[in-house]
Design an enzyme around this catalytic site. Structure first.
Site, mmCIF file in Angstrom:
data_model
loop_
_atom_site.group_PDB
_atom_site.id
_atom_site.type_symbol
_atom_site.label_atom_id
_atom_site.label_comp_id
_atom_site.label_asym_id
_atom_site.label_seq_id
_atom_site.Cartn_x
_atom_site.Cartn_y
_atom_site.Cartn_z
ATOM 1 N N LEU A 143 0.528 -1.351 -0.105
ATOM 2 C CA LEU A 143 0.294 0.508 -0.121
ATOM 3 C C LEU A 143 0.866 1.312 -0.277
ATOM 4 C CD1 LEU A 143 -3.119 -1.193 2.758
ATOM 5 C CD2 LEU A 143 -2.923 -1.345 0.041
ATOM 6 N N ASP A 144 0.501 2.307 -0.466
ATOM 7 C CA ASP A 144 0.991 3.479 -0.435
ATOM 8 C C ASP A 144 1.788 4.198 0.372
ATOM 9 O OD1 ASP A 144 1.233 3.589 -3.303
ATOM 10 O OD2 ASP A 144 -0.183 4.790 -3.596
ATOM 11 N N ARG A 145 2.429 5.014 1.194
ATOM 12 C CA ARG A 145 2.960 5.562 2.926
ATOM 13 C C ARG A 145 1.692 5.731 2.667
ATOM 14 N NH1 ARG A 145 7.682 9.441 3.887
ATOM 15 N NH2 ARG A 145 7.120 9.415 6.527
ATOM 16 N N ARG A 245 -5.142 6.202 -7.689
ATOM 17 C CA ARG A 245 -4.776 8.036 -8.093
ATOM 18 C C ARG A 245 -5.058 8.584 -9.128
ATOM 19 N NH1 ARG A 245 0.327 7.763 -3.245
ATOM 20 N NH2 ARG A 245 -0.097 10.046 -3.879
#
Length: 317
Positions: A143-145, A245
């Site tokens: 997962l993105d930060r 995104r």
């Protein structure tokens, strides 16, 4: 403080450990030993497999016997993440489910899944500090930060292989919640737009829609409409970097507080909600348990910041 490991070890490789490279096997076994030393003892022939010298890329077989020489390792009371002990302790409260095969976390926003790129602490380093007895802990996916929510970690190599196969065959169902700018059109149920990764001079990764990119698909459903925003459920069919995104941006509806693909004016309109983090949350994950074959669905609740944001927007309707 350092301590000398007093004797040579002979380790029999189990079926669950078979298939991994010898260098990765040693890195997992010799916690606290610098990677450079691992490669040095391999290069000098101090590590043997079945009494023979071996190369770092050798893949272990079930029943192999690995000779590990005495090495200097860091004492347990000086972990690399000692400055992050509070974060390690907090991770324990994030565990949604755990058994012998896997851990499912509700990853907090702002925490990377692994250290690197100037970060000393990540989820996987934290879990290894939290579970020092675990011989194997590896991320199943990422997962993105700044994205929060459901994150799968395998506790066995066999579990990792089985879950990766489900990902490859698109057998996992992932659902995210995203707050996006404006009114999402109900008829826009699927975004299919190829994505290409670019590396900027700063080292930052930026993804854009490009005919030269990899095929990418995300399915969308409207969950709630607000005056200036829409809460959508996003279900990625493919698993590209920054996919949701970039696909929401491509559809004309960037996600709230996205520092890379967002809209600053939209973020300012949300000031009254107190939100300051990316509104992207991995809400649920459905998969077949790698050990039992049982279908599982794990849900991660929204954190306080996201819940408060939605409450304020509901009151403004």
């Amino acid at each position: 403080m350092k301590t000398e490991n007093p004797s040579v070890q002979f380790i029999a490789v189990s079926a669950d450990e078979a298939g991994q490279r010898i260098d990765n096997f040693l890195l997992a076994r010799l916690k606290g030993v610098p990677k450079s030393m691992i490669y040095r003892i391999l290069r000098k022939g101090e590590v043997r497999v079945n009494k023979k010298r071996t190369k770092p890329e050798y893949k272990l077989l079930d029943g192999d016997v690995v000779r590990v020489p005495p090495v200097r390792v860091a004492e347990r009371d000086e972990p690399a993440v000692s400055a992050s002990l509070d974060k390690v302790a907090a991770l324990a409260d994030c565990i949604l489910y755990e058994d012998d095969s896997l851990i499912v976390l509700n990853k907090p926003s702002g925490t990377a899944v692994h250290g690197g790129s100037g970060l000393s602490f990540g989820v996987i380093e934290g879990l290894r500090a939290l579970r020092p007895e675990a011989r194997f802990l590896e991320l199943v996916h990422r997962l993105d930060r700044d994205t929060s929510g459901v994150l799968l970690v395998a506790k066995k190599r066999s579990a990792l292989r089985a879950l990766h196969e489900q990902l490859r065959l698109k057998g996992m169902q992932k659902n995210y919640l995203a707050l996006v700018r404006g009114q999402w059109q109900s008829h826009c149920k699927v975004v299919q737009a190829p994505l290409l990764k670019n590396m900027l001079q700063s080292g930052e990764r930026v993804v854009r829609v490009s005919s030269e990119g990899k095929p990418s698909e995300t399915r969308f459903k409207v969950e709630e409409r607000f005056e200036q925003a829409t809460l959508v459920r996003a279900s990625p069919v493919t698993g590209r970097t920054h996919q949701i995104r970039v696909h929401t941006l491509h559809a004309g509806h960037p996600i709230a507080f996205d520092d890379r693909y967002g809209d600053r004016e939209f973020d300012r309109q949300l000031a009254a909600t107190g939100l300051s983090r990316l509104f992207l949350h991995a809400q649920s994950l459905s998969f077949e348990h790698p050990g039992t074959g049982e279908m599982m669905r794990v849900e991660a609740p929204l954190d306080a910041a996201l819940r408060h944001c939605l409450q304020v927007l509901l009151q403004q309707k």
